[in-house]
Design an enzyme around this catalytic site. Structure first.
Site, short mmCIF file in Angstrom:
data_model
loop_
_atom_site.label_atom_id
_atom_site.label_comp_id
_atom_site.label_asym_id
_atom_site.label_seq_id
_atom_site.Cartn_x
_atom_site.Cartn_y
_atom_site.Cartn_z
N HIS A 82 31.62 11.90 -21.70
CA HIS A 82 32.12 10.66 -21.39
C HIS A 82 33.68 10.86 -21.15
O HIS A 82 34.25 10.22 -20.49
CB HIS A 82 31.93 9.42 -22.17
CG HIS A 82 30.50 9.08 -22.45
ND1 HIS A 82 29.69 9.03 -21.50
CD2 HIS A 82 29.88 8.97 -23.74
CE1 HIS A 82 28.32 8.61 -22.10
NE2 HIS A 82 28.49 8.88 -23.30
N ASP A 239 26.41 17.53 -24.76
CA ASP A 239 25.94 17.59 -26.15
C ASP A 239 24.75 17.13 -26.40
O ASP A 239 23.85 17.88 -26.78
CB ASP A 239 27.07 17.32 -27.08
CG ASP A 239 27.52 15.80 -26.98
OD1 ASP A 239 26.67 15.06 -26.25
OD2 ASP A 239 28.17 15.44 -27.91
#
Length: 499
Positions: A82, A239
Protein backbone atom coordinates in the site's frame (compact mmCIF):
# COMPACT_ATOMS: atom_id res chain seq x y z
CA UNK A 1 25.32 -25.53 -6.23
CA UNK A 2 23.00 -22.76 -7.45
CA UNK A 3 21.38 -20.09 -5.28
CA UNK A 4 18.60 -17.51 -5.27
CA UNK A 5 18.13 -14.50 -3.03
CA UNK A 6 14.84 -13.45 -1.44
CA UNK A 7 14.53 -9.86 -0.22
CA UNK A 8 11.68 -8.78 2.07
CA UNK A 9 11.20 -5.03 2.49
CA UNK A 10 9.38 -4.80 5.81
CA UNK A 11 8.14 -1.86 7.84
CA UNK A 12 10.99 -1.78 10.34
CA UNK A 13 13.75 -3.20 8.17
CA UNK A 14 14.80 -5.25 5.17
CA UNK A 15 15.66 -8.95 5.34
CA UNK A 16 17.67 -10.87 2.75
CA UNK A 17 18.18 -14.63 2.56
CA UNK A 18 20.28 -16.86 0.33
CA UNK A 19 18.70 -20.23 -0.53
CA UNK A 20 20.19 -23.17 -2.43
CA UNK A 21 18.32 -25.44 -4.85
CA UNK A 22 17.53 -27.91 -2.06
CA UNK A 23 15.69 -25.22 -0.13
CA UNK A 24 18.41 -24.79 2.50
CA UNK A 25 18.77 -21.25 3.81
CA UNK A 26 22.53 -20.71 3.59
CA UNK A 27 22.58 -17.20 4.97
CA UNK A 28 20.37 -14.38 6.18
CA UNK A 29 20.78 -10.82 7.32
CA UNK A 30 18.64 -7.80 8.08
CA UNK A 31 19.09 -4.04 8.20
CA UNK A 32 16.83 -1.50 9.95
CA UNK A 33 15.52 1.86 8.81
CA UNK A 34 13.57 4.52 10.62
CA UNK A 35 9.94 5.57 10.66
CA UNK A 36 9.01 9.24 10.32
CA UNK A 37 6.05 10.04 12.59
CA UNK A 38 5.86 13.83 12.76
CA UNK A 39 2.14 13.99 13.59
CA UNK A 40 -0.46 11.75 15.19
CA UNK A 41 -1.64 9.25 12.58
CA UNK A 42 1.24 9.99 10.20
CA UNK A 43 3.73 7.25 9.27
CA UNK A 44 6.30 7.79 6.52
CA UNK A 45 9.71 6.55 5.39
CA UNK A 46 12.48 7.78 3.16
CA UNK A 47 12.59 5.50 0.08
CA UNK A 48 16.33 6.06 -0.30
CA UNK A 49 16.78 4.45 3.14
CA UNK A 50 15.19 1.30 1.74
CA UNK A 51 17.60 1.24 -1.19
CA UNK A 52 20.66 1.95 0.94
CA UNK A 53 19.82 -0.76 3.48
CA UNK A 54 18.79 -3.30 0.84
CA UNK A 55 22.14 -2.90 -0.91
CA UNK A 56 23.90 -3.13 2.47
CA UNK A 57 22.03 -6.35 3.28
CA UNK A 58 22.83 -7.91 -0.11
CA UNK A 59 26.47 -6.89 0.21
CA UNK A 60 26.77 -8.36 3.71
CA UNK A 61 25.07 -11.59 2.69
CA UNK A 62 27.46 -12.12 -0.21
CA UNK A 63 30.50 -11.08 1.86
CA UNK A 64 29.64 -13.78 4.40
CA UNK A 65 29.36 -16.38 1.63
CA UNK A 66 31.90 -15.25 -1.01
CA UNK A 67 32.06 -18.73 -2.50
CA UNK A 68 28.42 -18.30 -3.61
CA UNK A 69 28.78 -14.95 -5.34
CA UNK A 70 29.11 -16.43 -8.82
CA UNK A 71 26.34 -19.01 -8.32
CA UNK A 72 23.46 -16.63 -7.47
CA UNK A 73 21.08 -17.02 -10.40
CA UNK A 74 18.04 -14.98 -9.39
CA UNK A 75 16.64 -12.40 -7.01
CA UNK A 76 13.05 -11.61 -6.13
CA UNK A 77 11.25 -9.34 -3.71
CA UNK A 78 8.53 -9.13 -1.11
CA UNK A 79 7.41 -5.83 0.30
CA UNK A 80 5.13 -3.94 2.68
CA UNK A 81 1.86 -3.21 0.90
CA UNK A 82 0.00 0.00 0.00
CA UNK A 83 2.83 2.51 0.59
CA UNK A 84 2.85 5.47 -1.79
CA UNK A 85 6.13 6.43 -3.51
CA UNK A 86 5.81 9.39 -5.89
CA UNK A 87 8.25 10.02 -8.74
CA UNK A 88 8.65 12.97 -11.11
CA UNK A 89 9.44 12.69 -14.82
CA UNK A 90 13.14 12.27 -13.96
CA UNK A 91 12.23 9.35 -11.64
CA UNK A 92 13.23 11.38 -8.60
CA UNK A 93 11.32 10.88 -5.34
CA UNK A 94 9.00 13.82 -4.68
CA UNK A 95 8.29 13.32 -0.97
CA UNK A 96 8.68 10.68 1.78
CA UNK A 97 6.63 7.54 1.20
CA UNK A 98 3.28 7.39 3.01
CA UNK A 99 3.01 3.91 4.57
CA UNK A 100 0.26 1.33 4.96
CA UNK A 101 -0.24 2.19 8.66
CA UNK A 102 -0.66 5.93 8.08
CA UNK A 103 -4.21 6.91 9.08
CA UNK A 104 -4.47 10.54 7.93
CA UNK A 105 -6.82 9.77 5.02
CA UNK A 106 -10.20 9.22 6.69
CA UNK A 107 -11.77 12.16 4.82
CA UNK A 108 -10.49 10.83 1.51
CA UNK A 109 -11.91 7.37 2.24
CA UNK A 110 -15.29 8.92 2.98
CA UNK A 111 -15.16 10.78 -0.32
CA UNK A 112 -14.21 7.65 -2.28
CA UNK A 113 -17.09 5.70 -0.75
CA UNK A 114 -19.55 8.52 -1.41
CA UNK A 115 -18.55 8.95 -5.05
CA UNK A 116 -18.27 5.28 -6.05
CA UNK A 117 -20.58 3.43 -3.65
CA UNK A 118 -20.89 -0.26 -4.46
CA UNK A 119 -18.95 0.20 -7.70
CA UNK A 120 -15.77 0.37 -5.64
CA UNK A 121 -16.43 -3.06 -4.11
CA UNK A 122 -17.45 -4.47 -7.50
CA UNK A 123 -14.26 -3.28 -9.21
CA UNK A 124 -11.63 -3.65 -6.49
CA UNK A 125 -13.28 -6.22 -4.15
CA UNK A 126 -12.40 -3.95 -1.23
CA UNK A 127 -13.76 -1.04 0.79
CA UNK A 128 -11.99 2.33 1.00
CA UNK A 129 -9.70 2.18 4.03
CA UNK A 130 -6.94 4.51 5.20
CA UNK A 131 -4.22 1.96 4.52
CA UNK A 132 -4.77 1.75 0.77
CA UNK A 133 -2.86 3.73 -1.86
CA UNK A 134 -5.69 5.62 -3.58
CA UNK A 135 -6.68 7.64 -0.46
CA UNK A 136 -3.02 8.62 -0.09
CA UNK A 137 -2.93 9.89 -3.68
CA UNK A 138 -6.05 11.95 -3.05
CA UNK A 139 -4.58 13.35 0.18
CA UNK A 140 -1.50 14.55 -1.72
CA UNK A 141 -3.73 16.02 -4.43
CA UNK A 142 -5.70 17.98 -1.83
CA UNK A 143 -2.96 18.98 0.61
CA UNK A 144 0.20 19.16 -1.53
CA UNK A 145 -0.94 20.44 -4.96
CA UNK A 146 2.60 21.48 -5.89
CA UNK A 147 3.73 17.87 -5.44
CA UNK A 148 0.66 16.54 -7.25
CA UNK A 149 1.47 18.58 -10.35
CA UNK A 150 4.89 16.93 -10.60
CA UNK A 151 3.74 13.28 -10.32
CA UNK A 152 4.77 11.20 -13.32
CA UNK A 153 4.58 7.76 -11.69
CA UNK A 154 3.66 6.12 -8.41
CA UNK A 155 5.26 2.94 -7.13
CA UNK A 156 4.89 0.73 -4.09
CA UNK A 157 7.89 0.23 -1.77
CA UNK A 158 9.45 -2.96 -3.11
CA UNK A 159 8.87 -1.81 -6.69
CA UNK A 160 10.84 1.38 -6.05
CA UNK A 161 13.74 -0.62 -4.60
CA UNK A 162 13.65 -3.03 -7.55
CA UNK A 163 13.60 -0.05 -9.95
CA UNK A 164 16.71 1.37 -8.29
CA UNK A 165 18.48 -2.00 -8.59
CA UNK A 166 17.47 -2.73 -12.19
CA UNK A 167 16.34 0.51 -13.84
CA UNK A 168 13.03 -1.17 -14.79
CA UNK A 169 9.61 0.06 -13.60
CA UNK A 170 6.85 -2.49 -12.90
CA UNK A 171 4.26 -3.51 -10.31
CA UNK A 172 2.94 -7.03 -9.79
CA UNK A 173 -0.75 -7.88 -9.47
CA UNK A 174 -0.60 -8.85 -5.78
CA UNK A 175 0.70 -5.41 -4.81
CA UNK A 176 -1.44 -3.57 -7.36
CA UNK A 177 -4.54 -5.19 -5.82
CA UNK A 178 -3.84 -3.25 -2.63
CA UNK A 179 -3.89 0.17 -4.28
CA UNK A 180 -7.70 0.43 -4.67
CA UNK A 181 -7.06 1.31 -8.32
CA UNK A 182 -6.98 -2.19 -9.85
CA UNK A 183 -9.88 -3.87 -11.59
CA UNK A 184 -9.41 -7.26 -9.91
CA UNK A 185 -11.55 -9.22 -12.36
CA UNK A 186 -10.20 -7.48 -15.45
CA UNK A 187 -6.59 -7.52 -14.20
CA UNK A 188 -6.01 -3.96 -15.36
CA UNK A 189 -5.97 -0.46 -13.92
CA UNK A 190 -9.49 0.86 -13.58
CA UNK A 191 -10.11 3.74 -15.97
CA UNK A 192 -13.39 4.40 -14.19
CA UNK A 193 -11.74 4.95 -10.81
CA UNK A 194 -8.93 7.03 -12.29
CA UNK A 195 -11.37 9.23 -14.21
CA UNK A 196 -13.61 9.67 -11.17
CA UNK A 197 -10.75 11.17 -9.16
CA UNK A 198 -8.86 12.90 -11.98
CA UNK A 199 -5.87 10.58 -11.75
CA UNK A 200 -3.92 10.28 -15.02
CA UNK A 201 -3.82 6.62 -16.04
CA UNK A 202 -0.21 6.99 -17.17
CA UNK A 203 1.05 7.40 -13.59
CA UNK A 204 0.05 3.77 -12.89
CA UNK A 205 3.08 1.51 -13.52
CA UNK A 206 3.07 -1.43 -15.97
CA UNK A 207 1.46 -4.59 -14.55
CA UNK A 208 3.25 -7.96 -14.50
CA UNK A 209 2.86 -11.34 -12.79
CA UNK A 210 4.96 -11.98 -9.70
CA UNK A 211 7.17 -14.61 -11.35
CA UNK A 212 7.95 -12.38 -14.36
CA UNK A 213 11.60 -11.67 -15.08
CA UNK A 214 11.80 -7.87 -15.22
CA UNK A 215 15.52 -7.33 -15.80
CA UNK A 216 18.96 -7.84 -14.32
CA UNK A 217 20.99 -6.00 -11.70
CA UNK A 218 22.49 -2.77 -12.99
CA UNK A 219 26.27 -3.22 -13.50
CA UNK A 220 27.18 -0.72 -10.78
CA UNK A 221 24.81 -2.42 -8.32
CA UNK A 222 26.20 -5.87 -9.13
CA UNK A 223 29.73 -4.57 -8.50
CA UNK A 224 28.75 -2.93 -5.22
CA UNK A 225 27.06 -5.99 -3.74
CA UNK A 226 29.67 -8.41 -5.08
CA UNK A 227 27.58 -10.37 -7.59
CA UNK A 228 28.26 -11.24 -11.17
CA UNK A 229 26.56 -9.28 -13.93
CA UNK A 230 23.43 -10.72 -15.46
CA UNK A 231 21.73 -11.99 -12.28
CA UNK A 232 18.03 -12.32 -13.14
CA UNK A 233 15.57 -10.20 -11.19
CA UNK A 234 11.91 -11.20 -10.82
CA UNK A 235 8.96 -8.98 -9.95
CA UNK A 236 8.05 -10.56 -6.61
CA UNK A 237 4.92 -9.82 -4.63
CA UNK A 238 3.19 -8.19 -1.69
CA UNK A 239 4.50 -9.32 1.69
CA UNK A 240 1.34 -11.22 2.61
CA UNK A 241 1.20 -12.97 -0.76
CA UNK A 242 4.86 -13.95 -0.48
CA UNK A 243 4.36 -15.01 3.12
CA UNK A 244 1.60 -17.30 1.88
CA UNK A 245 3.92 -18.83 -0.71
CA UNK A 246 6.66 -19.31 1.89
CA UNK A 247 4.16 -21.11 4.13
CA UNK A 248 2.79 -23.35 1.35
CA UNK A 249 -0.63 -21.66 1.13
CA UNK A 250 -1.05 -22.64 -2.50
CA UNK A 251 -4.36 -24.49 -2.72
CA UNK A 252 -7.93 -24.36 -1.34
CA UNK A 253 -8.37 -25.22 2.32
CA UNK A 254 -5.09 -23.68 3.43
CA UNK A 255 -4.98 -20.78 5.92
CA UNK A 256 -2.13 -18.65 7.25
CA UNK A 257 -1.58 -16.64 10.44
CA UNK A 258 1.25 -14.15 10.00
CA UNK A 259 2.30 -11.91 12.87
CA UNK A 260 4.69 -9.12 12.02
CA UNK A 261 4.22 -5.42 12.73
CA UNK A 262 0.66 -6.06 11.63
CA UNK A 263 -1.11 -9.39 11.86
CA UNK A 264 -2.85 -11.26 9.08
CA UNK A 265 -5.21 -14.17 8.69
CA UNK A 266 -5.06 -15.23 5.06
CA UNK A 267 -6.96 -17.95 3.21
CA UNK A 268 -6.41 -19.21 -0.34
CA UNK A 269 -9.10 -18.57 -2.97
CA UNK A 270 -9.39 -19.93 -6.51
CA UNK A 271 -11.45 -17.02 -7.86
CA UNK A 272 -12.47 -13.46 -7.00
CA UNK A 273 -16.21 -13.96 -6.61
CA UNK A 274 -16.43 -14.88 -2.91
CA UNK A 275 -18.90 -12.75 -0.93
CA UNK A 276 -17.00 -10.86 1.76
CA UNK A 277 -18.18 -9.27 5.01
CA UNK A 278 -16.68 -7.26 7.85
CA UNK A 279 -13.78 -5.47 6.13
CA UNK A 280 -12.14 -8.66 4.91
CA UNK A 281 -10.00 -8.03 1.82
CA UNK A 282 -9.61 -9.95 -1.41
CA UNK A 283 -6.34 -9.61 -3.33
CA UNK A 284 -4.41 -11.30 -6.12
CA UNK A 285 -2.06 -14.00 -4.87
CA UNK A 286 1.57 -13.97 -5.99
CA UNK A 287 0.75 -17.39 -7.45
CA UNK A 288 -0.50 -16.75 -10.97
CA UNK A 289 -4.29 -16.75 -11.48
CA UNK A 290 -5.01 -17.24 -7.78
CA UNK A 291 -6.40 -15.00 -5.02
CA UNK A 292 -6.63 -14.82 -1.25
CA UNK A 293 -8.98 -13.37 1.34
CA UNK A 294 -7.40 -11.61 4.26
CA UNK A 295 -8.26 -9.99 7.59
CA UNK A 296 -5.82 -7.57 9.22
CA UNK A 297 -4.92 -6.55 12.75
CA UNK A 298 -3.01 -3.30 12.36
CA UNK A 299 -1.02 -3.50 15.62
CA UNK A 300 -0.13 -7.14 16.18
CA UNK A 301 3.60 -7.46 16.71
CA UNK A 302 3.64 -3.69 17.09
CA UNK A 303 1.62 -4.08 20.30
CA UNK A 304 4.21 -6.48 21.69
CA UNK A 305 7.01 -4.13 20.62
CA UNK A 306 5.22 -1.27 22.37
CA UNK A 307 4.76 -3.12 25.65
CA UNK A 308 8.39 -4.30 25.55
CA UNK A 309 9.61 -0.72 25.09
CA UNK A 310 7.60 0.29 28.17
CA UNK A 311 8.24 -2.64 30.51
CA UNK A 312 11.37 -4.44 29.32
CA UNK A 313 13.49 -2.26 27.01
CA UNK A 314 16.72 -4.09 27.86
CA UNK A 315 15.38 -7.65 27.58
CA UNK A 316 14.87 -9.81 24.51
CA UNK A 317 11.44 -10.65 23.13
CA UNK A 318 12.16 -14.28 23.97
CA UNK A 319 12.74 -13.48 27.64
CA UNK A 320 9.64 -11.29 27.77
CA UNK A 321 7.33 -13.86 26.21
CA UNK A 322 8.73 -16.87 28.09
CA UNK A 323 7.74 -15.40 31.46
CA UNK A 324 4.02 -15.71 30.61
CA UNK A 325 4.16 -19.50 30.25
CA UNK A 326 3.06 -20.06 33.85
CA UNK A 327 0.26 -17.47 33.70
CA UNK A 328 -3.16 -19.08 33.27
CA UNK A 329 -5.42 -18.16 30.31
CA UNK A 330 -7.16 -14.89 31.04
CA UNK A 331 -4.05 -13.12 32.41
CA UNK A 332 -5.52 -12.95 35.92
CA UNK A 333 -8.61 -11.07 34.75
CA UNK A 334 -6.98 -8.68 32.27
CA UNK A 335 -8.05 -7.95 28.68
CA UNK A 336 -6.13 -5.96 26.06
CA UNK A 337 -7.37 -4.58 22.73
CA UNK A 338 -4.53 -3.95 20.24
CA UNK A 339 -5.96 -0.82 18.62
CA UNK A 340 -2.82 1.29 19.05
CA UNK A 341 -3.13 2.91 15.60
CA UNK A 342 -6.80 2.15 14.92
CA UNK A 343 -8.05 -1.11 13.48
CA UNK A 344 -8.75 -2.75 10.11
CA UNK A 345 -10.69 -6.03 10.61
CA UNK A 346 -13.48 -6.31 11.56
CA UNK A 347 -13.70 -2.59 12.43
CA UNK A 348 -12.41 -0.16 9.83
CA UNK A 349 -11.79 2.55 12.39
CA UNK A 350 -8.88 4.99 12.49
CA UNK A 351 -10.02 6.67 15.73
CA UNK A 352 -10.42 3.71 18.11
CA UNK A 353 -7.42 3.11 20.41
CA UNK A 354 -6.25 0.30 22.64
CA UNK A 355 -7.49 -0.61 26.10
CA UNK A 356 -6.33 -2.57 29.12
CA UNK A 357 -9.49 -3.69 30.91
CA UNK A 358 -9.45 -5.09 34.45
CA UNK A 359 -6.19 -3.67 35.85
CA UNK A 360 -5.72 -3.99 39.59
CA UNK A 361 -2.82 -3.70 42.02
CA UNK A 362 -2.09 -7.44 41.96
CA UNK A 363 -1.17 -7.49 38.29
CA UNK A 364 2.49 -8.03 37.46
CA UNK A 365 4.38 -7.46 34.26
CA UNK A 366 3.84 -11.05 33.17
CA UNK A 367 0.06 -10.63 33.40
CA UNK A 368 0.17 -7.53 31.21
CA UNK A 369 2.35 -9.26 28.63
CA UNK A 370 0.06 -12.31 28.62
CA UNK A 371 -2.95 -10.02 28.12
CA UNK A 372 -1.22 -8.34 25.17
CA UNK A 373 -0.50 -11.70 23.50
CA UNK A 374 -4.08 -12.84 24.10
CA UNK A 375 -5.49 -9.54 22.82
CA UNK A 376 -3.49 -9.76 19.59
CA UNK A 377 -4.71 -13.33 19.11
CA UNK A 378 -8.33 -12.41 19.91
CA UNK A 379 -8.16 -9.70 17.25
CA UNK A 380 -6.84 -12.18 14.67
CA UNK A 381 -9.57 -14.61 15.68
CA UNK A 382 -12.17 -12.05 14.64
CA UNK A 383 -11.00 -12.59 11.03
CA UNK A 384 -11.24 -16.36 11.45
CA UNK A 385 -14.80 -15.97 12.74
CA UNK A 386 -15.70 -13.93 9.64
CA UNK A 387 -14.18 -16.57 7.34
CA UNK A 388 -16.11 -19.34 9.07
CA UNK A 389 -19.33 -17.34 8.89
CA UNK A 390 -18.74 -17.05 5.13
CA UNK A 391 -18.65 -20.85 4.89
CA UNK A 392 -14.91 -21.52 4.96
CA UNK A 393 -13.75 -24.56 6.93
CA UNK A 394 -10.64 -23.77 8.97
CA UNK A 395 -9.28 -26.79 10.80
CA UNK A 396 -5.56 -26.08 10.54
CA UNK A 397 -3.54 -22.87 10.29
CA UNK A 398 0.13 -22.36 9.43
CA UNK A 399 1.67 -19.77 11.77
CA UNK A 400 4.63 -17.63 10.71
CA UNK A 401 6.36 -14.50 11.96
CA UNK A 402 6.81 -13.47 15.58
CA UNK A 403 3.86 -15.56 16.73
CA UNK A 404 5.58 -18.73 15.52
CA UNK A 405 8.69 -18.30 17.68
CA UNK A 406 7.09 -19.06 21.03
CA UNK A 407 5.62 -22.40 22.07
CA UNK A 408 3.37 -20.57 24.54
CA UNK A 409 2.01 -18.25 21.87
CA UNK A 410 1.55 -21.08 19.35
CA UNK A 411 -0.50 -23.07 21.89
CA UNK A 412 -2.48 -19.91 22.66
CA UNK A 413 -3.28 -19.56 18.95
CA UNK A 414 -4.49 -23.17 18.77
CA UNK A 415 -6.71 -22.65 21.82
CA UNK A 416 -8.20 -19.33 20.69
CA UNK A 417 -8.53 -20.24 16.99
CA UNK A 418 -9.94 -23.68 17.88
CA UNK A 419 -7.80 -25.22 15.17
CA UNK A 420 -4.53 -27.09 14.82
CA UNK A 421 -1.66 -24.61 14.45
CA UNK A 422 1.34 -25.70 12.39
CA UNK A 423 4.88 -24.50 13.05
CA UNK A 424 7.28 -24.81 10.12
CA UNK A 425 10.74 -26.35 10.34
CA UNK A 426 12.61 -23.34 8.94
CA UNK A 427 10.20 -20.42 8.81
CA UNK A 428 11.53 -17.46 6.84
CA UNK A 429 8.24 -15.75 6.05
CA UNK A 430 7.87 -13.51 2.99
CA UNK A 431 11.60 -13.62 2.20
CA UNK A 432 11.30 -17.36 1.50
CA UNK A 433 8.27 -16.77 -0.71
CA UNK A 434 10.30 -14.24 -2.69
CA UNK A 435 13.16 -16.74 -3.01
CA UNK A 436 10.70 -19.38 -4.22
CA UNK A 437 9.41 -17.03 -6.92
CA UNK A 438 13.01 -16.59 -8.07
CA UNK A 439 13.64 -20.35 -7.97
CA UNK A 440 10.61 -21.06 -10.16
CA UNK A 441 11.48 -18.12 -12.41
CA UNK A 442 14.99 -19.53 -12.89
CA UNK A 443 13.47 -22.85 -14.01
CA UNK A 444 14.50 -24.92 -11.00
CA UNK A 445 10.92 -26.10 -10.57
CA UNK A 446 7.90 -26.34 -12.85
CA UNK A 447 5.58 -24.79 -10.28
CA UNK A 448 5.43 -23.17 -6.87
CA UNK A 449 3.79 -26.34 -5.57
CA UNK A 450 6.75 -28.54 -6.52
CA UNK A 451 9.09 -25.91 -5.11
CA UNK A 452 7.10 -25.94 -1.84
CA UNK A 453 7.48 -29.72 -1.61
CA UNK A 454 11.25 -29.22 -1.61
CA UNK A 455 11.52 -26.02 0.43
CA UNK A 456 8.79 -26.23 3.13
CA UNK A 457 8.51 -28.78 5.95
CA UNK A 458 6.31 -28.97 9.04
CA UNK A 459 7.96 -29.07 12.45
CA UNK A 460 5.31 -29.20 15.20
CA UNK A 461 1.51 -29.26 15.28
CA UNK A 462 -0.19 -27.61 18.26
CA UNK A 463 -3.64 -29.01 19.04
CA UNK A 464 -6.33 -27.12 20.99
CA UNK A 465 -6.50 -27.81 24.71
CA UNK A 466 -10.23 -28.18 25.33
CA UNK A 467 -10.08 -26.76 28.84
CA UNK A 468 -8.35 -23.64 27.52
CA UNK A 469 -10.71 -23.51 24.51
CA UNK A 470 -13.69 -23.16 26.85
CA UNK A 471 -12.02 -20.39 28.86
CA UNK A 472 -10.96 -18.47 25.77
CA UNK A 473 -14.36 -18.85 24.13
CA UNK A 474 -15.90 -16.90 27.01
CA UNK A 475 -13.07 -14.36 27.18
CA UNK A 476 -13.32 -13.76 23.42
CA UNK A 477 -16.98 -12.81 23.79
CA UNK A 478 -16.02 -10.33 26.50
CA UNK A 479 -13.25 -9.00 24.25
CA UNK A 480 -15.73 -8.43 21.41
CA UNK A 481 -17.86 -6.18 23.65
CA UNK A 482 -15.01 -3.77 24.36
CA UNK A 483 -15.04 -2.04 20.96
CA UNK A 484 -18.69 -0.96 21.02
CA UNK A 485 -18.55 0.03 24.69
CA UNK A 486 -15.42 2.20 24.42
CA UNK A 487 -15.72 3.69 20.94
CA UNK A 488 -17.55 6.86 22.03
CA UNK A 489 -14.97 7.46 24.76
CA UNK A 490 -12.13 7.22 22.25
CA UNK A 491 -13.86 9.67 19.93
CA UNK A 492 -13.91 12.26 22.72
CA UNK A 493 -10.34 11.49 23.76
CA UNK A 494 -9.22 12.21 20.18
CA UNK A 495 -9.47 15.93 20.98
CA UNK A 496 -6.79 15.60 23.66
CA UNK A 497 -4.19 13.71 21.64
CA UNK A 498 -1.17 15.72 20.60
CA UNK A 499 -0.83 16.28 16.86
Amino acid sequence: MKYVMGIDLGTSGVKAILVDENGKVCGETSKPYRLIQDKSGYCEQNPDDWVEQTIAAMKELIARQPVHRRQVEGISFSGQMHGLVLLDESCQVLRPAILWNDTRTTAQCTRITKMLGERLRTITKNHALEGFTLPKLLWVKEHEPDIDQQIDMFLLPKDYVRFRLTGAVHIDYSDAAGTLLLDIGGQMWSEEICQTFDIPLHICPPLVSSETEVGTLLPQVAREVGMRRGVKVFAGGADNACGAIGAGILSPGHTLCSIGTSGVILSYEEDHDRELHGNVHLFHHAKKDAFYTMGVTLSAGYSLDWIKSLLAPDESFKELVEEVADVAPGANGLLFTPYLVGERTPYADSIIRGSLIGLDSRHERRHVVRAVLEGITFSLNESIVLFRQAGKRIDSIVSIGGGARSQTWLQMQADIFQAEVIQLENEQGPALGAAMLAAVGCGWFQSLETCADQFIHQATVYKPNQQHVDIYDHLFRLYQRIYTRTRDIHVELEHYRSS
